[in-house]
Design a protein around this motif. Sequence first.
Motif, PDB file in Angstrom:
ATOM      1  N   HIS A 176      -0.545  15.129  -3.590  1.00  0.00           N
ATOM      2  CA  HIS A 176       0.684  13.941  -3.817  1.00  0.00           C
ATOM      3  C   HIS A 176       1.185  12.809  -3.053  1.00  0.00           C
ATOM      4  O   HIS A 176       2.020  12.865  -3.578  1.00  0.00           O
ATOM      5  N   VAL A 177       0.128  12.602  -2.062  1.00  0.00           N
ATOM      6  CA  VAL A 177       0.183  11.380  -1.324  1.00  0.00           C
ATOM      7  C   VAL A 177      -0.030  10.347  -1.361  1.00  0.00           C
ATOM      8  O   VAL A 177      -1.115  10.251  -2.640  1.00  0.00           O
ATOM      9  N   THR A 178       0.632   9.603  -1.678  1.00  0.00           N
ATOM     10  CA  THR A 178       0.340   8.304  -1.449  1.00  0.00           C
ATOM     11  C   THR A 178       0.005   7.014  -0.764  1.00  0.00           C
ATOM     12  O   THR A 178       0.141   7.110   0.173  1.00  0.00           O
ATOM     13  N   ILE A 179      -1.234   6.562  -0.575  1.00  0.00           N
ATOM     14  CA  ILE A 179      -2.012   5.342   0.342  1.00  0.00           C
ATOM     15  C   ILE A 179      -2.016   3.863  -0.807  1.00  0.00           C
ATOM     16  O   ILE A 179      -2.367   4.003  -1.465  1.00  0.00           O
ATOM     17  N   GLY A 180      -1.229   3.010   0.116  1.00  0.00           N
ATOM     18  CA  GLY A 180      -0.954   2.026  -0.533  1.00  0.00           C
ATOM     19  C   GLY A 180      -1.781   0.756  -0.240  1.00  0.00           C
ATOM     20  O   GLY A 180      -3.228   1.469   0.156  1.00  0.00           O
ATOM     21  N   ASP A 181      -2.176  -0.105  -0.883  1.00  0.00           N
ATOM     22  CA  ASP A 181      -2.896  -0.953  -1.114  1.00  0.00           C
ATOM     23  C   ASP A 181      -3.686  -1.649   0.234  1.00  0.00           C
ATOM     24  O   ASP A 181      -2.665  -1.804   0.747  1.00  0.00           O
ATOM     25  N   GLY A 182      -5.048  -1.562   0.654  1.00  0.00           N
ATOM     26  CA  GLY A 182      -5.955  -2.174   1.600  1.00  0.00           C
ATOM     27  C   GLY A 182      -5.278  -1.043   3.028  1.00  0.00           C
ATOM     28  O   GLY A 182      -5.714  -1.572   3.823  1.00  0.00           O
ATOM     29  N   ALA A 183      -4.823  -0.139   2.980  1.00  0.00           N
ATOM     30  CA  ALA A 183      -4.832   0.998   3.915  1.00  0.00           C
ATOM     31  C   ALA A 183      -5.799   1.415   4.137  1.00  0.00           C
ATOM     32  O   ALA A 183      -6.902   1.572   3.481  1.00  0.00           O
ATOM     33  N   ILE A 184      -6.059   1.911   5.746  1.00  0.00           N
ATOM     34  CA  ILE A 184      -7.247   2.408   6.367  1.00  0.00           C
ATOM     35  C   ILE A 184      -7.477   3.924   6.733  1.00  0.00           C
ATOM     36  O   ILE A 184      -6.128   4.462   7.786  1.00  0.00           O
ATOM     37  N   VAL A 185      -7.995   4.474   6.361  1.00  0.00           N
ATOM     38  CA  VAL A 185      -7.646   6.206   6.487  1.00  0.00           C
ATOM     39  C   VAL A 185      -9.157   6.253   8.109  1.00  0.00           C
ATOM     40  O   VAL A 185      -9.999   6.084   8.131  1.00  0.00           O
ATOM     41  N   GLY A 186      -9.010   6.498   9.591  1.00  0.00           N
ATOM     42  CA  GLY A 186      -9.926   6.666   9.894  1.00  0.00           C
ATOM     43  C   GLY A 186     -10.158   8.077  10.174  1.00  0.00           C
ATOM     44  O   GLY A 186     -10.386   9.109   8.916  1.00  0.00           O
ATOM     45  N   GLY A 187     -12.309   7.685  10.757  1.00  0.00           N
ATOM     46  CA  GLY A 187     -12.953   8.895   9.948  1.00  0.00           C
ATOM     47  C   GLY A 187     -12.443  10.323  10.599  1.00  0.00           C
ATOM     48  O   GLY A 187     -11.820  10.533  11.832  1.00  0.00           O
ATOM     49  N   GLY A 188     -12.744  11.682  10.369  1.00  0.00           N
ATOM     50  CA  GLY A 188     -12.006  12.450  10.758  1.00  0.00           C
ATOM     51  C   GLY A 188     -10.413  12.803  11.174  1.00  0.00           C
ATOM     52  O   GLY A 188      -9.737  14.038  11.035  1.00  0.00           O
ATOM     53  N   SER A 189      -9.892  11.644  10.005  1.00  0.00           N
ATOM     54  CA  SER A 189      -8.073  12.548   9.702  1.00  0.00           C
ATOM     55  C   SER A 189      -7.892  13.372   8.769  1.00  0.00           C
ATOM     56  O   SER A 189      -8.870  13.472   7.917  1.00  0.00           O
ATOM     57  N   GLY A 190      -5.979  13.348   8.981  1.00  0.00           N
ATOM     58  CA  GLY A 190      -6.173  14.377   8.060  1.00  0.00           C
ATOM     59  C   GLY A 190      -4.498  13.500   7.878  1.00  0.00           C
ATOM     60  O   GLY A 190      -3.448  14.016   8.414  1.00  0.00           O
ATOM     61  N   VAL A 191      -4.239  13.378   6.258  1.00  0.00           N
ATOM     62  CA  VAL A 191      -3.344  13.120   5.740  1.00  0.00           C
ATOM     63  C   VAL A 191      -2.608  13.814   5.454  1.00  0.00           C
ATOM     64  O   VAL A 191      -2.583  14.000   4.101  1.00  0.00           O
ATOM     65  N   ILE A 192      -1.221  13.530   5.731  1.00  0.00           N
ATOM     66  CA  ILE A 192      -0.647  15.023   4.926  1.00  0.00           C
ATOM     67  C   ILE A 192       0.931  14.072   4.930  1.00  0.00           C
ATOM     68  O   ILE A 192       2.251  14.431   4.256  1.00  0.00           O
ATOM     69  N   ALA A 193       1.324  12.625   4.340  1.00  0.00           N
ATOM     70  CA  ALA A 193       2.349  11.801   4.163  1.00  0.00           C
ATOM     71  C   ALA A 193       1.770  10.480   3.362  1.00  0.00           C
ATOM     72  O   ALA A 193       0.786   9.999   3.791  1.00  0.00           O
ATOM     73  N   ASP A 194       2.824   9.833   2.987  1.00  0.00           N
ATOM     74  CA  ASP A 194       2.320   8.664   2.233  1.00  0.00           C
ATOM     75  C   ASP A 194       2.017   7.972   3.418  1.00  0.00           C
ATOM     76  O   ASP A 194       2.597   7.990   4.476  1.00  0.00           O
ATOM     77  N   ILE A 195       1.085   6.293   2.788  1.00  0.00           N
ATOM     78  CA  ILE A 195       0.725   5.626   3.667  1.00  0.00           C
ATOM     79  C   ILE A 195       1.078   4.268   3.622  1.00  0.00           C
ATOM     80  O   ILE A 195       0.550   4.214   1.822  1.00  0.00           O
ATOM     81  N   PRO A 196       2.630   3.127   4.012  1.00  0.00           N
ATOM     82  CA  PRO A 196       2.238   2.526   3.163  1.00  0.00           C
ATOM     83  C   PRO A 196       1.117   1.694   3.230  1.00  0.00           C
ATOM     84  O   PRO A 196       0.357   1.224   4.148  1.00  0.00           O
ATOM     85  N   ALA A 197       0.912  -0.107   2.249  1.00  0.00           N
ATOM     86  CA  ALA A 197       0.511  -0.755   2.014  1.00  0.00           C
ATOM     87  C   ALA A 197       0.052  -0.993   3.782  1.00  0.00           C
ATOM     88  O   ALA A 197       0.642  -2.058   4.052  1.00  0.00           O
ATOM     89  N   GLY A 198      -1.570  -1.341   3.691  1.00  0.00           N
ATOM     90  CA  GLY A 198      -1.543  -1.925   5.364  1.00  0.00           C
ATOM     91  C   GLY A 198      -2.307  -1.577   6.491  1.00  0.00           C
ATOM     92  O   GLY A 198      -2.244  -2.243   7.053  1.00  0.00           O
ATOM     93  N   LYS A 199      -1.621   0.334   6.225  1.00  0.00           N
ATOM     94  CA  LYS A 199      -1.382   0.805   7.136  1.00  0.00           C
ATOM     95  C   LYS A 199      -2.853   1.447   8.105  1.00  0.00           C
ATOM     96  O   LYS A 199      -3.175   1.384   6.970  1.00  0.00           O
ATOM     97  N   THR A 200      -3.120   1.163   9.190  1.00  0.00           N
ATOM     98  CA  THR A 200      -4.269   1.801   9.342  1.00  0.00           C
ATOM     99  C   THR A 200      -3.500   3.308  10.434  1.00  0.00           C
ATOM    100  O   THR A 200      -2.679   2.995  10.923  1.00  0.00           O
ATOM    101  N   VAL A 201      -4.026   4.184   9.858  1.00  0.00           N
ATOM    102  CA  VAL A 201      -3.898   5.744  10.580  1.00  0.00           C
ATOM    103  C   VAL A 201      -5.272   6.271  10.932  1.00  0.00           C
ATOM    104  O   VAL A 201      -6.047   5.652  10.286  1.00  0.00           O
ATOM    105  N   LEU A 202      -4.977   7.048  12.286  1.00  0.00           N
ATOM    106  CA  LEU A 202      -5.893   8.178  12.391  1.00  0.00           C
ATOM    107  C   LEU A 202      -5.414   9.242  13.254  1.00  0.00           C
ATOM    108  O   LEU A 202      -4.084   9.389  13.532  1.00  0.00           O
TER     109      LEU A 202
END
Length: 332
Positions: free
Chosen positions: A280-306
């Motif tokens: 049930h997470v939403t990942i916005g347009d153009g976002a980047i999720v780094g390798g090995g990351s664990g996404v537990i919350a929404d990611i706004p468009a264009g953001k990079t998370v690690l």
Amino acid sequence: MKSYTIEEINEILKGEIIGNTTQKITAPEQLEMANISEISFIGNKKYEKLWATSKAGAAVVNKDISIEPGENRAFIKVKNADLAMSQVLELFAPPAPIFAVDIHPTAVIDQSATVCNGVRIGPGCYIGPKVVIGDNATIYPNVTIMDECTIGKNTTIWPGTVIRERCHIGNDCILHPNVTIGADGFGFRPDPERGLVKIPQIGNVIIGNSVEIGANSCVDRGKFSSTIVGDGCKVDNIVQIGHNCNIGKFCIIAGHSGLAGSITIGNGVIIGGNAAVKDHVTIGDGAIVGGGSGVIADIPAGKTVLGYPAVEARDALKQWAILKRLANESKK
């Protein structure tokens, strides 16, 4: 054996030839392994130093490369060597596996299925009731396509793939060996009397056009409606896409990643290898999720998370620097 002059290759690439070679080019190869009759690639200035010890007769290079090719060697300078490399590889690509007959006699094709013009179906395939296979599709050996599925034009399905009932694959797609489309979503609920009760998964999977899905990956059917993979998406090997995910266009999902159920992903999202995304997470347009990351919350468009759990890249790097400093201080 295919062979081309440097001029013939440049007719396709439309670049600028630097230097000169009379050597016919017989294959592409990486810099460290190439010989005088092979062409290689330099897509970044940091690899310039490898040219001095390479035996390659030619290389496709970016325009900012500053070295000279040397005697009886040549460069083709282009705007983007990586994209040009794909054209050279197509030039030298060997032919696809041969079909002795278009429809192998051991293929089982239900009489209600529709097989359009130019379709090739290999040995041991099963094509179920009311399946429709579009023009010029290629179905390699031991593929199973179950009831009421549709396969688009020019789509290629490699051996061992299973497409379960009522799923739809677009045009110009590639499904690599042992892909599974439309397996049941992972739905169970505890019941004090019956233990874990299976929740029926009555939806399907819709794959857009020009989608490529790597070997041993799985896209689960929706619980209610459809799991969707949008046009142009590229999914690596051993990727799990859970039920009712809705993935936008032109996304990249690298190997060993796992998407839980009911995730919404925008257009142009990149998910690095071995990443995990909570349901049930939403990942916005153009976002980047780094390798090995664990996404537990929404990611706004264009953001990079690690990181694990994933946070904005700048914050993750600060956290890692602090942890490193603390570790070094504890050793004193």
